[in-house]
Structure formats: structure tokens, C-alpha cells
Design a protein around this motif. Structure first.
Motif, PDB file in Angstrom:
ATOM      1  N   LYS A  43       0.840  -1.201   0.000  1.00 41.54           N
ATOM      2  CA  LYS A  43       0.000   0.000   0.000  1.00 41.54           C
ATOM      3  C   LYS A  43       0.874   1.249   0.000  1.00 41.54           C
ATOM      4  CE  LYS A  43       0.127   0.816   4.887  1.00 41.54           C
ATOM      5  NZ  LYS A  43      -0.569   1.268   6.070  1.00 41.54           N
ATOM      6  N   TRP A  46      -0.937   7.540   0.573  1.00 39.76           N
ATOM      7  CA  TRP A  46      -1.912   8.390  -0.117  1.00 39.76           C
ATOM      8  C   TRP A  46      -3.019   7.579  -0.792  1.00 39.76           C
ATOM      9  CZ3 TRP A  46      -1.359   6.849  -5.142  1.00 39.76           C
ATOM     10  CH2 TRP A  46      -0.092   6.387  -5.533  1.00 39.76           C
ATOM     11  N   SER A  48      -6.223   5.749  -0.650  1.00 42.05           N
ATOM     12  CA  SER A  48      -7.362   5.583   0.262  1.00 42.05           C
ATOM     13  C   SER A  48      -8.004   4.212   0.143  1.00 42.05           C
ATOM     14  CB  SER A  48      -8.429   6.637  -0.041  1.00 42.05           C
ATOM     15  OG  SER A  48      -7.908   7.908   0.187  1.00 42.05           O
ATOM     16  N   LEU A  51      -6.287   1.831   2.337  1.00 37.46           N
ATOM     17  CA  LEU A  51      -6.690   1.981   3.730  1.00 37.46           C
ATOM     18  C   LEU A  51      -8.036   1.304   3.971  1.00 37.46           C
ATOM     19  CD1 LEU A  51      -5.886   3.319   6.366  1.00 37.46           C
ATOM     20  CD2 LEU A  51      -7.016   5.412   5.588  1.00 37.46           C
TER      21      LEU A  51
END
Lengths: 152, 562
Positions: A43, A46, A48, A51
Motif C-alpha cells: 500500500k 496516499w 485511500s 486503507l
């Protein structure tokens, strides 16, 4: 203004299942103790969608249980500046500018058809990459893959 | 060519210089080893616009790779849909070349080198204009030749401490004629910066030094001086050395404080201090982020390079005093809330409140005299304040992005508040996309809404709108993706066929008399209403407040080899 700030801090933060993950540096010694397939979740800060997948899919009860019982999970930040020794080889952060760059290990693992996109889920058994996916995976899809890899 | 675009809201890191107070946009280009081997794109519109892009990546041995990009854009089909005798859209012929090199070095150290060259020829004006009338006083056109080159690079010094040398240089050469008015200008900039990054416990320190050299010369009075009664050319040379120190202090698990101080010395305007402070809080799961930031900014305005109207020749430019730098103070609150669901639904809310106070701002005054643009330092202060909200949603094959901003940009002089011209009081933007993966198709619908703007009129009789009405530009695009790397796309731009002509009898005043040959004045210098000039106007192309290009179709091809 004071109220807005107060309000923001009061927004409840949902708690999630504890996720067991390891540093890539630990893998060589972990495998020595007990051999398991490795799941790399790659990942960036920045991204998303990364996340979202980390919080909702990896931390879901079923996936986190499956991972902690049968796999070694490594969450790899593709922009981490930490040196990593993996399978005896040293990988470093490769800078492309002042605040830009990618980690060699993350790029090597995540590369698919010549390009890289995040999140990337890579499963390895021993020295072989047995699965690679460069997009968001739903809980069911990831569970299917994790199950299939164990059965193989 | 682009990996991602970062939008930094509020006062940015001291690294980006004293001007970056309102935020900045950082475009991060792909490194050569991430770009596709070959990419090609061609598209054309029903107006006759043609755009071509070519990208190619090559590797030389293990350690060197390069990326080459070529772009060509042409629009050479004059159209006059509003019947004012002038071209609706500026004609353009543009070529640009981009090349980036990446060299792999020991310990992942960086060495990149990139260059870009652009040549552009553009003109707009009387439909009967041809190049032999360039600069003449018989048939009017604005015509601009621009040639611009850039060179930039990053080199990390070969030792253990992380020290980076960044350098860039660019040259901009503009040759323009606004009717018979000449504006020729050259700007050359050289820039070098050393930065040292060091992690000390919870502190991430950054220290640096920079030097910027700016050379500017044009044929106007901006670069002239008087010696013994004679006007001689006097090109402007500015040296801007600066030092900065920044501490990013992660003082608690979820909280970071960033403090920065920058000092620059402008060889023309003296000392510049620009402090910055940012605070960031993230929730443990990183799904909530709050940022508070404050700082000051500093900017030297160049009206000729920034204000198109100063150049059109329709008005004379007047400076009432030596223009001082613009200094400002900015505060910003930003809150980001992310929500994700196990079924793949992903939501992102982003809200920002911003406020900037300018103790000086150079605002062109069009109102006092229709023959002049008057520039002066501000007696009072100026403000820019507002709220902006953006929402992102993704669900399976559906992507939606909706955003809006409400703002007030105004200046206060002698207790009188004046809204800045050409500044919308609100804007809205959206982007809805759906991916029909099973049949390899993508549908996209995008749009903007622009709120009312205050517009400059020439006289009390001027029949054009003094304030624009809200308007919307909407586009639709469909893409078919084939397995072999080929994509075909097409669609319609400006679906609602909006142009600034809507609600106005005309947008450019007196296109039939662009050299003001038939404009008559009273003894006080005011324009007289005459049978030939019933609204007491003069030639004025500075009113146009939106793209004067109505509905059009487009179709294109894209081919990528990874």
C-alpha cells in the motif's frame, strides 16, 4: 469554531479486530521456525482504497483469523524508507525526488504486466509467487483465494 | 506520464518557497520504469481541433531508463458562431517535447534529469485576419508566439546523510502583437536548492538553502528607466537567496506538529520572513484526519505576465506608484473522513475552511477610466475566504466525485468592500463514472457550475451584464477498451451549448472598430454616445468570462503497450 473542533474529536472511532502482521525483515527467521505462505499487502499512505481494504477486509474477523493461523502477513508501505533483508537479499528505498520514491521490494513484488498499482496483494509459498492482485479485494474473494492457496 | 497529483491545501511546507501560501498543486510524473513501453493517443473534435500524444520508454542497461513524450495540438479552423466578426475561439498550433532520465545509483540514491520544450503559435481576432496583417493597424488580431524550455533535475549527494541537490532552469520567450501593440518579453530563471533531511527521535528535520535568479526583459516601461531625460532599456534581474528550517514533530502517536521558518532576501525588495505552522491529528485507524495550518506568504506581482488585459492594447496601463510585494496571512482548517465498507463501498468526505488576509494586493482597476487599467498598492486590505467540500464515492464499478466551493474574494478600501472581478462566488464540480467491465466499456459524465461574477463594463450605457448569471458546462464520454491495448473513445463536450454570449447582445465591444477610429470623446475625455456608437463604448475584448466554444463532439484512439 470551538464547537466544530469539539464535535470532530467526539466522532466515535470504531474499534476493529487486532491484526497480526510482521515486518518483512522478520520473515527469514519466522520461516526457519515454521514454514508458512506469506501474504504481502502493498500500500501507500496516499492510497485511500488501500486503507479501506486494510481496515475492512484484512481486519475483518474471518480474514484476520485465517491470516494469523495459517499465514505470515506483511503490510508493506511501498514508500517506506526502511532497509529490508528478504531471502538473504537487501532491498532499499529507491528515491526519485526529494519526497518521492518507492521501495525496491514493494515494486518488485507488486509489478504486474510491467506496471504497479495499489493496493497489491501478493501471496508467496517458499520462493514462488502463487497469486497477485492489483486492486481492491472483497472479503469473500480474498477468503476464497486464501482457502485455495492452503488447499494447493 | 503522470503518476499522481497532490493538492496541498493551506500554507505548504517551507520547502516550496515563500509564495506557496494558499496551497499548491504538485504533479508527480511517472518514473521511466513505471511508465508503459509505448502509449499513443489521437483525438479530434467537430470544431477541427486535433490532439496527438506519444509516449515511449526505453532502458539502457540495468541502470539508465528514459521516458520521451511528444504532444501536438492544432486548431486552425476559424469559427464565428456569435456573428461578431471575430473568431469565437483562439486558434492554436502547439508542439511540445518532454524527456526524463532516471539513473539507478547505489543505496537507492536518486539522479533524475528532465527537459521540456514547447512552441506555440496562437491567434484570435478578426475573421478576415491573415498572418500578413500581424502587427498592422488595419485588421485586428492578438497573436502570440511562445517558445519555452525547461530543464530540471535531482541529484542526491553520495554520502550517508540524506542531502539532495535540486536544480532547474527555464527560458520563456514571448513575441506578441495585440493589434498594432507590441509585447515582446523574455524571462529566464535559474534555481538551485540543497536540502538535508534528518530523523532525530520523534523529529523529522529538514534544513536547506536555495538560490533563484530571475531575468526579465520586455519592450514595455516595466523594464525601462530614464537617464538624463532619455528612456533606456533596463532589464530586471532579481537574486533570491533563501534558507529554511523545518521540524516535523510526531509528539504523540496520532499527532504531528510541523513548524517551519524561511528567510529569503529579494535583491529588489529586501527581507522576507515566511513562518509556517501545521498541526495534524489522525484517528488510530487513520480514517479521520484533521489539519490546522497557518502561515504567511509573499509574492511580487508582474502585471504583464499575469494579466492578459494589461496587454491587449485596448486600454493603456497606468501605475500610480511603485508596486510593493503582496504579503498575506493564511489560516486553514481541513477535515477528512473516510468510510469504507466490506462490500467495497468507499466514501471520502473532505471539508476545508480557508481564510487569507492580504495587507497588499495588486488588483487591476478597470472601473475608474474605460481607457485605462490602473495598478496601485492597496490602501486597505483584501480577503479571500470560503468553504469547500468534496465527496468521493466508489462502489464496485461506480465512481462519483462531487465538490463545491463557496467563497468571497474582495478588497476593502476606505470602508468600502469591492468584490474582485471575474471571481465566482461559488463553483461546483462533479464526475460520475461507470465501468461496464463485462463488455469493456466505460461511461463518464462530468460537469461544472460557476456562480455569478462581477464583470467590468465600459460605460453606464453598456448593455452587457454587469454580473454574470450562473452557468454550467457539462460533458459526456464513452470509452471502449479492447484486450490488445486499444481504446476508442468519443463523446460530447459542452452538452448544454453554453457560451458567454447567453444573455448578452455581444461580448467583445465594437469588433467593427477595433482601433477605435470612430470613437468620439467630450472635452473631459469621456466617450460620447454617437449614432455609430450608441452605448458610448470602445473596443474591449476583456469582458469574456468563460470559454466561447459551444457544443462539440469528439472522437479518439488510444493505444498502450505495457
Amino acid at each position: 469554531m470551538k464547537y466544530i473542533i469539539a464535535l470532530i474529536f467526539l466522532i466515535p472511532v470504531l474499534s476493529q479486530a487486532q491484526l497480526n502482521s510482521y515486518s518483512a525483515n522478520e520473515l527469514d527467521s519466522l520461516q526457519y521456525v515454521e514454514e508458512r505462505p506469506v501474504v504481502f499487502f502493498i500500500k501507500t499512505d496516499w492510497c485511500s482504497i488501500c486503507l479501506g481494504m486494510e481496515n475492512k477486509v484484512l481486519k475483518s474477523e474471518a480474514v484476520s483469523k485465517m491470516l494469523s493461523e495459517n499465514y505470515y502477513l506483511v503490510i508493506l508501505n511501498a514508500e517506506s524508507k526502511e532497509d529490508i533483508v528478504f531471502k538473504g537479499k537487501r532491498y532499499v528505498f529507491e528515491s526519485t525526488g526529494l519526497n518521492e520514491g518507492k521501495h525496491q521490494l514493494a515494486m518488485q513484488l507488486a509489478k504486474k504486466d510491467g506496471t504497479v498499482s495499489f493496493p497489491s496483494t501478493v501471496i508467496m509459498i517458499g520462493n514462488d509467487v502463487v497469486y497477485k492482485n492489483n486492486s481492491f479485494m472483497r472479503e469473500k474473494d480474498l477468503m476464497d483465494v486464501l482457502g485455495l492457496v492452503l488447499d494447493s | 506520464m503522470i503518476e499522481r497529483v497532490e493538492i496541498v491545501k493551506g500554507p505548504a511546507s517551507t520547502l516550496y518557497g515563500s509564495e506557496a501560501v494558499g496551497g499548491l498543486i504538485n504533479v508527480i510524473t511517472k518514473s521511466p520504469d513505471q511508465a508503459p513501453l509505448l502509449s499513443a493517443e489521437v483525438f479530434g473534435t467537430s470544431w477541427g481541433e486535433i490532439n496527438t500524444d506519444l509516449g515511449y520508454r526505453a532502458k539502457f542497461g540495468e541502470n539508465a531508463s528514459t521516458l520521451i513524450g511528444v504532444n501536438y495540438f492544432n486548431y486552425s479552423n476559424p469559427i464565428d458562431n456569435n456573428g461578431d466578426g471575430f473568431t469565437d475561439l483562439t486558434l492554436q498550433d502547439r508542439f511540445s517535447l518532454f524527456n526524463k532520465w532516471n539513473f539507478k545509483r547505489k543505496e537507492g540514491r536518486v539522479f533524475t534529469l528532465a527537459g521540456r520544450y514547447v512552441y506555440e503559435d496562437r491567434w484570435g481576432g478578426d475573421m478576415d485576419w491573415t498572418p500578413e496583417f500581424r502587427g498592422s493597424d488595419s485588421i485586428y488580431a492578438e497573436t502570440i508566439y511562445t517558445s519555452r524550455w525547461e530543464l530540471l533535475g535531482n541529484y542526491q549527494l553520495p554520502f550517508k546523510e540524506k542531502v539532495m541537490f535540486m536544480f532547474s532552469a527555464n527560458g520563456h520567450d514571448q513575441n506578441s502583437r495585440y493589434g498594432d501593440e507590441v509585447y515582446d518579453a523574455v524571462q529566464n530563471i535559474g534555481f538551485g536548492q540543497l536540502t538535508w533531511v534528518k530523523k532525530l527521535g520523534l523529529h523529522n528535520l529538514l534544513a536547506g538553502a536555495a538560490l533563484r535568479y530571475t531575468f526579465y526583459d520586455d519592450n514595455t516601461t516595466a523594464t525601462a528607466k530614464e537617464i538624463e531625460g532619455k528612456i533606456v532599456n533596463d532589464a530586471s534581474e532579481i537574486y533570491l537567496p533563501g534558507i529554511f528550517l523545518q521540524d516535523e514533530w510526531k509528539f504523540a502517536a496520532q499527532q504531528t506538529l510541523l513548524m517551519g521558518l524561511r528567510y529569503d532576501y529579494n535583491s529588489l525588495h529586501g527581507d522576507i520572513f515566511t513562518p509556517r505552522i501545521n498541526y495534524k491529528w489522525s484517528s488510530r485507524n487513520k480514517m479521520n484526519t484533521l489539519r490546522l495550518s497557518a502561515g504567511s506568504g509573499y509574492r511580487v506581482a508582474n502585471v504583464f505576465t499575469e494579466d492578459h488585459a494589461a496587454l491587449t492594447g485596448a486600454r493603456d496601463v497606468v501605475f500610480l506608484s511603485d508596486l510593493n510585494p503582496e504579503t498575506s496571512w493564511n489560516g486553514n482548517i481541513n477535515y477528512v473522513r473516510k468510510l469504507s465498507f466490506e462490500n467495497g463501498l468507499f466514501l471520502n468526505f473532505d471539508a476545508t475552511v480557508f481564510y487569507t488576509y492580504f495587507d497588499n494586493k495588486i488588483i487591476p482597476d478597470y472601473e475608474t477610466d474605460p481607457n485605462l487599467i490602473i495598478y496601485d498598492n492597496l490602501e486597505g486590505y483584501a480577503e479571500s475566504k470560503g468553504v469547500s467540500i468534496n465527496i468521493d464515492a466508489r462502489y464496485k464499478h461506480f465512481i462519483a466525485r462531487v465538490g463545491g466551493t463557496i467563497m468571497d474574494v474582495s478588497s476593502v478600501e476606505n470602508d468600502e468592500r469591492i468584490r474582485q472581478e471575474f471571481q465566482e462566488s461559488y463553483t461546483m464540480t462533479w464526475n460520475l463514472g461507470y465501468d461496464f467491465t463485462s463488455i469493456g466499456m466505460k461511461l463518464e459524465y462530468t460537469g461544472n457550475v460557476y456562480g455569478p461574477m462581477v464583470l467590468p463594463l465600459i460605460s453606464d450605457l453598456d448593455p452587457r451584464m454587469a454580473e454574470s448569471k450562473p452557468y454550467s458546462i457539462q460533458n459526456i464520454q464513452i470509452t471502449k477498451i479492447f484486450d490488445n491495448g486499444l481504446e476508442i473513445f468519443g463523446g460530447v463536450k459542452n452538452l448544454l451549448n453554453w457560451t458567454p454570449n447567453k444573455g448578452n447582445p455581444f461580448i467583445i465591444a465594437r469588433t467593427n472598430d477595433p482601433f477605435d477610429e470612430n470613437v468620439q470623446y467630450d472635452p473631459n475625455g469621456n466617450i460620447l454616445a454617437t449614432p455609430d456608437n450608441p452605448y458610448a463604448l470602445k473596443f474591449d475584448p476583456d469582458y469574456i468570462y468563460g470559454a466561447n466554444q459551444g457544443i462539440r463532439g469528439f472522437v479518439g484512439l488510444r493505444y498502450t503497450i505495457k
